[in-house]
Each structure stands twice: as C-alpha cells, then as structure tokens.
Design a protein around this motif. Structure first.
Motif, PDB file in Angstrom:
ATOM      1  N   LYS A   1       0.823  -1.199   0.000  1.00  0.00           N
ATOM      2  CA  LYS A   1       0.000   0.000   0.000  1.00  0.00           C
ATOM      3  C   LYS A   1       0.864   1.258   0.000  1.00  0.00           C
ATOM      4  N   ILE A   2       0.229   2.360  -0.381  1.00  0.00           N
ATOM      5  CA  ILE A   2       0.869   3.662  -0.272  1.00  0.00           C
ATOM      6  C   ILE A   2       0.045   4.532   0.670  1.00  0.00           C
ATOM      7  N   ILE A   3       0.682   5.550   1.223  1.00  0.00           N
ATOM      8  CA  ILE A   3      -0.021   6.569   1.997  1.00  0.00           C
ATOM      9  C   ILE A   3       0.185   7.899   1.293  1.00  0.00           C
ATOM     10  N   TYR A   4      -0.883   8.633   1.137  1.00  0.00           N
ATOM     11  CA  TYR A   4      -0.797   9.935   0.486  1.00  0.00           C
ATOM     12  C   TYR A   4      -0.281  10.947   1.500  1.00  0.00           C
ATOM     13  N   THR A   5       0.773  11.671   1.166  1.00  0.00           N
ATOM     14  CA  THR A   5       1.437  12.549   2.126  1.00  0.00           C
ATOM     15  C   THR A   5       1.257  14.034   1.835  1.00  0.00           C
ATOM     16  N   ASN A   6       0.788  14.382   0.641  1.00  0.00           N
ATOM     17  CA  ASN A   6       0.464  15.780   0.373  1.00  0.00           C
ATOM     18  C   ASN A   6      -0.796  16.174   1.129  1.00  0.00           C
ATOM     19  N   THR A   7      -0.978  17.469   1.292  1.00  0.00           N
ATOM     20  CA  THR A   7      -2.190  17.920   1.971  1.00  0.00           C
ATOM     21  C   THR A   7      -3.441  17.569   1.184  1.00  0.00           C
ATOM     22  N   TYR A   8      -3.374  17.714  -0.137  1.00  0.00           N
ATOM     23  CA  TYR A   8      -4.546  17.461  -0.978  1.00  0.00           C
ATOM     24  C   TYR A   8      -4.087  17.142  -2.395  1.00  0.00           C
ATOM     25  N   GLY A   9      -4.803  16.233  -3.074  1.00  0.00           N
ATOM     26  CA  GLY A   9      -4.432  15.877  -4.429  1.00  0.00           C
ATOM     27  C   GLY A   9      -5.462  14.986  -5.073  1.00  0.00           C
ATOM     28  N   HIS A  10      -5.035  14.230  -6.115  1.00  0.00           N
ATOM     29  CA  HIS A  10      -5.990  13.429  -6.880  1.00  0.00           C
ATOM     30  C   HIS A  10      -5.382  12.114  -7.371  1.00  0.00           C
ATOM     31  N   VAL A  11      -6.265  11.164  -7.652  1.00  0.00           N
ATOM     32  CA  VAL A  11      -5.945   9.954  -8.404  1.00  0.00           C
ATOM     33  C   VAL A  11      -6.438  10.197  -9.827  1.00  0.00           C
ATOM     34  N   PHE A  12      -5.587   9.925 -10.807  1.00  0.00           N
ATOM     35  CA  PHE A  12      -5.947  10.153 -12.202  1.00  0.00           C
ATOM     36  C   PHE A  12      -6.187   8.825 -12.925  1.00  0.00           C
ATOM     37  N   SER A  13      -6.921   8.901 -14.018  1.00  0.00           N
ATOM     38  CA  SER A  13      -7.289   7.689 -14.756  1.00  0.00           C
ATOM     39  C   SER A  13      -6.147   7.147 -15.607  1.00  0.00           C
TER      40      SER A  13
ATOM     41  N   SER B   1     -10.619  10.304  -8.305  1.00  0.00           N
ATOM     42  CA  SER B   1     -11.016  10.701  -6.949  1.00  0.00           C
ATOM     43  C   SER B   1     -10.053  11.762  -6.450  1.00  0.00           C
ATOM     44  N   ASP B   2     -10.484  12.517  -5.450  1.00  0.00           N
ATOM     45  CA  ASP B   2      -9.538  13.380  -4.756  1.00  0.00           C
ATOM     46  C   ASP B   2      -8.915  12.590  -3.605  1.00  0.00           C
ATOM     47  N   LEU B   3      -7.858  13.142  -3.007  1.00  0.00           N
ATOM     48  CA  LEU B   3      -7.156  12.504  -1.898  1.00  0.00           C
ATOM     49  C   LEU B   3      -6.826  13.541  -0.842  1.00  0.00           C
ATOM     50  N   VAL B   4      -6.720  13.089   0.397  1.00  0.00           N
ATOM     51  CA  VAL B   4      -6.267  13.957   1.487  1.00  0.00           C
ATOM     52  C   VAL B   4      -5.097  13.287   2.184  1.00  0.00           C
ATOM     53  N   ALA B   5      -4.358  14.063   2.939  1.00  0.00           N
ATOM     54  CA  ALA B   5      -3.229  13.507   3.678  1.00  0.00           C
ATOM     55  C   ALA B   5      -3.695  12.351   4.556  1.00  0.00           C
ATOM     56  N   GLY B   6      -2.976  11.238   4.466  1.00  0.00           N
ATOM     57  CA  GLY B   6      -3.323  10.056   5.242  1.00  0.00           C
ATOM     58  C   GLY B   6      -4.142   9.031   4.509  1.00  0.00           C
ATOM     59  N   SER B   7      -4.543   9.332   3.260  1.00  0.00           N
ATOM     60  CA  SER B   7      -5.284   8.343   2.464  1.00  0.00           C
ATOM     61  C   SER B   7      -4.410   7.115   2.230  1.00  0.00           C
TER      62      SER B   7
ATOM     63  N   GLU C   1       3.948  12.682  -4.401  1.00  0.00           N
ATOM     64  CA  GLU C   1       2.891  13.044  -3.466  1.00  0.00           C
ATOM     65  C   GLU C   1       2.553  11.924  -2.487  1.00  0.00           C
ATOM     66  N   ALA C   2       3.253  10.800  -2.572  1.00  0.00           N
ATOM     67  CA  ALA C   2       2.913   9.652  -1.723  1.00  0.00           C
ATOM     68  C   ALA C   2       4.162   8.856  -1.387  1.00  0.00           C
ATOM     69  N   SER C   3       4.006   7.896  -0.472  1.00  0.00           N
ATOM     70  CA  SER C   3       5.117   7.021  -0.089  1.00  0.00           C
ATOM     71  C   SER C   3       4.602   5.607   0.125  1.00  0.00           C
ATOM     72  N   PRO C   4       5.451   4.593  -0.132  1.00  0.00           N
ATOM     73  CA  PRO C   4       5.070   3.231   0.260  1.00  0.00           C
ATOM     74  C   PRO C   4       4.771   3.238   1.760  1.00  0.00           C
ATOM     75  N   TYR C   5       3.682   2.607   2.140  1.00  0.00           N
ATOM     76  CA  TYR C   5       3.241   2.709   3.535  1.00  0.00           C
ATOM     77  C   TYR C   5       4.313   2.248   4.511  1.00  0.00           C
ATOM     78  N   ASN C   6       4.923   1.099   4.252  1.00  0.00           N
ATOM     79  CA  ASN C   6       5.926   0.576   5.184  1.00  0.00           C
ATOM     80  C   ASN C   6       7.161   1.469   5.252  1.00  0.00           C
ATOM     81  N   SER C   7       7.550   2.045   4.097  1.00  0.00           N
ATOM     82  CA  SER C   7       8.701   2.957   4.092  1.00  0.00           C
ATOM     83  C   SER C   7       8.391   4.203   4.907  1.00  0.00           C
ATOM     84  N   TRP C   8       7.183   4.723   4.714  1.00  0.00           N
ATOM     85  CA  TRP C   8       6.749   5.896   5.490  1.00  0.00           C
ATOM     86  C   TRP C   8       6.770   5.599   6.984  1.00  0.00           C
TER      87      TRP C   8
END
Length: 396
Positions: A175-187, A196-202, A230-237
């Motif tokens: 998994k990844i965790i989104y680390t920016n304050t706000y952003g998006h997933v693109f097609s 979808s949009d994303l928030v920090a901690g998604s 804008e994100a990091s691998p969850y375990n690495s984070w």
C-alpha cells in the motif's frame, strides 16, 4: 361490612404489588446503570442500550450492545440477586450483515453522522483506506466504529463491506499513503480525468509503479494513478517516522489555513480535536477523537499556566473550570509549538500566543486554559502506536 373489608384487602394488595414492581424496576435500572458505568461510561465509543420491560409474563431485557462481556456481567448480577428475566438483548454485529462486519472507507473522506441521515450532525470523519468495524444496518446506512473507537453512522456508498478474510487479504497487500495535503488519483499517466480526490493520510493498495507514478486500487475496485512525489510506500513511510517534537510541529504547519469544520478530521476541514488527532496520525500515532477524551490520555504537565514546563507537541486544553456546583468542561484543544505559541483550529488552523506583547496574543484562550498533557513518547491504553499495535495497515 364484610364486603368493604374484601375491597380494602384487594386495594391493599394492588398497592403493595405496584410498590413491589416499582422497587424491582428501580433495582433493575440501578443494576443496568452500574454495569453501564463500569463497561460503557462513554457512549461515543461503547454501545450499551439496555432496559427492562415488564409485562404479565415478567421482566424482559431488551436493547442492543456491542459489548458481550458487559451483557454477560449484567445477566450474572441479575442471576446473583435472583431477579428472573427473559433475555431479548441483541448482541452486535447484527446477523443480517451475513459475516461482513468490517469495511474499508472508499472515499477520500467519509462523513460520519450522529444519526442515519445526511441532515444529522457530522460526528467525525474517516479517510480513505481506514478500516472500520460494522455493527448494524438501517436503510442505506451502517453503524460503524473507527480505529479510535468512535461510533457513528456512514452512508453505504462511502465504505466497502468485507469479511474478516477479505480485509486480512487487503491488509497483506502493498500500500501507499498519500502525504500531500490534498491531491488526486488520475485515470492515466498523462490523463487529466480524475478518479477521486485525496487527502493527507489516504491509504491505497498499490498494484505497480513507474518512474513517476504508482498504480493504485481502491477498496471498491476502482483503479488509477498517483504521482510518486505526493505519496510514499506505507511501510517505508512508517519506518522513517521519527515521531519527534520537531516532526509534530512541522506537520502541524503544513495544515495552516485549513478551515474549521465541526466534526472534521481531514485536510478538507477540521475541528480543534480533529486537527490534533490528524497531526498525531500523520506521525504514526492514533489518539482519542474528542478534546474531552484526549484530555485523559498521556501524562499531566501543567495546570497553572507555567508554560515554561511545556515541550513542543504537548496538548493544551481549554474550557470551563469546575466549581462547587458544576463539573469541568473541556471544549477546545491546541498543540504547543514553542516560543510561547500554540497551534489550533479556530475559524481555521492558526498560531496563537500566550505572550501578552505578541501580535497574535490570545487572551480569550489564556483565560479559559485548563491544563496541558504530554502524549508523545507515552505508553497509554488510549493511544495506538501504528508501528507496534495497529495491524490493520501492516503490509508485506
């Protein structure tokens, strides 16, 4: 005379019978209240809605609870005192869920309500990928419990129901965790269409990666692309978290200007305790949801406005002091960042000062200051350390 004597005896028996019933009723209510006080004192995090109903057939225990140990304790007490009853208590999760009594949040932010309707008060929020327990369903709404144990209602379109096995399978995915304050997933890699949009901690399952992006999958099966920057691998984070005073302060300042939202716990909007909760979550620690709950976590540092005793990351609590006739009431919380300043969500996330000569001096909150607590580095049953105790997010 004999006729009137009979009437008198009947009336006396009726009165005694009513008094006896009322006495039993009072005792039953007292036993229920005692068990509730011991096992479920805070209805925000524990469900114990039990009462006794009397009929010609005797007493029946009705209601519901997600605390089987508390129900067992109540029945044990009633058996001990010899109070006969019929057990009609529903133990949750409800059987109608057919084994799907866990779920994952599928929206960037799920809005959790106090009642099963959109017009109800916003109680709290849960971000994408948050695992929740599901207790029951009413119409198109589910009664759920978040990792901080908060109970609330969520619309069915904001979560994906799962069995324990299905959630465990998701848990074991990368998994990844989104680390920016706000952003998006693109097609697509270069596409501008937003999934979808994303928030920090998604949190999202990642199915692959390229030079500049991760391919991701939502709990409901949608797929898309997230920029690597804008994100990091969850375990690495998780492995790089230093969980220090400075990291808490740095995280808090990335949220400057986020608007105040009653019930909010995300970067779309947050209330005072939602703000402190988010700061700590983004540093790998889950703390209780509300200010009146957070005040019971950690260790006491100050209650006399001796701010030189505080360290960065300490939580400051504000409200109404106890009097001879009223209890203390905690209504606001902020976090100490040093230099006589604290950061808090009030209208928006802002920095205020306890220094009377500072431009951002906050006389109002200084006057209602109650105490400060330290949660960083503390071992406390109210705190969940993601590295050691929280297995939902662990992945290979």
């Amino acid at each position: 005379m004999h006729y009137f004597s009979k009437i008198l005896i009947i009336l006396l028996l009726l009165v005694l019978g009513c008094n006896s019933k009322e006495g039993v009723n009072e005792n039953l209510e007292a036993y229920i209240e005692a068990i509730k006080k011991e096992h479920a004192p805070d209805k925000r995090v524990a469900l114990f809605n039990i009462e006794g109903k009397h009929s010609a057939d005797g007493w029946t225990l009705i209601g519901e609870s997600n605390l089987p140990d508390a129900v067992f304790a109540l029945k044990g007490k009633l058996n001990e005192v010899g109070l006969a009853y019929t057990d009609s208590i529903k133990i949750l999760p409800d059987a109608s869920l057919k084994g799907k009594h866990v779920a994952l949040v599928t929206n960037s932010v799920a809005n959790l309500r106090s009642e099963p309707k959109h017009s109800a008060e916003l109680s709290t929020q849960a971000t994408l990928g948050t695992p929740v327990k599901v207790w029951k369903k009413e119409g198109g709404w589910y009664y759920i419990q978040t990792p901080d144990k908060y109970l609330a209602w969520v619309n069915s379109g904001e979560i994906s129901l799962m069995t324990d096995a299905e959630q465990e399978a998701w848990t074991n995915q990368k998994k990844i965790i989104y680390t920016n304050t706000y952003g998006h997933v693109f097609s697509g890699i270069d596409a501008q269409t937003r999934v979808s949009d994303l928030v920090a901690g998604s949190i999202l399952e990642t199915t692959g990666e390229g030079m500049d992006f991760y391919t991701v999958r939502f709990p409901d099966g949608r797929e898309g692309f997230v920029k690597k920057e804008e994100a990091s691998p969850y375990n690495s984070w998780l492995g790089t978290l230093d969980r220090s005073q400075e990291s808490l302060v740095a995280t808090s300042k990335t949220l400057m200007g986020v608007p105040y939202l009653w019930g909010g716990t995300s970067t779309k909007g947050m209330d005072c305790s939602g703000f402190t909760k988010t700061i700590y979550f983004l540093n790998g620690l889950i703390i209780p949801r509300d200010a009146s709950q957070q005040v019971h976590a950690g260790v006491p540092i100050d209650s006399t406005k001796s701010f030189d005793q505080l360290q960065k990351g300490d939580l400051l609590f504000f409200g109404r002091k106890a009097t001879d006739s009223t209890a203390e009431k905690v209504v606001h919380v902020g976090m100490w960042i040093g230099n006589n300043e604290f950061i808090h969500a009030s209208d928006r996330v802002r920095i205020s000062s306890m220094d009377k000569d500072a431009e951002n001096y906050d006389e109002y909150n200084l006057n209602r200051y109650l105490r400060s607590k330290r949660v960083l580095g503390q071992e406390d049953e109210a705190l969940i350390n993601l590295e050691r105790n929280y297995t939902f997010y662990n992945s290979n």
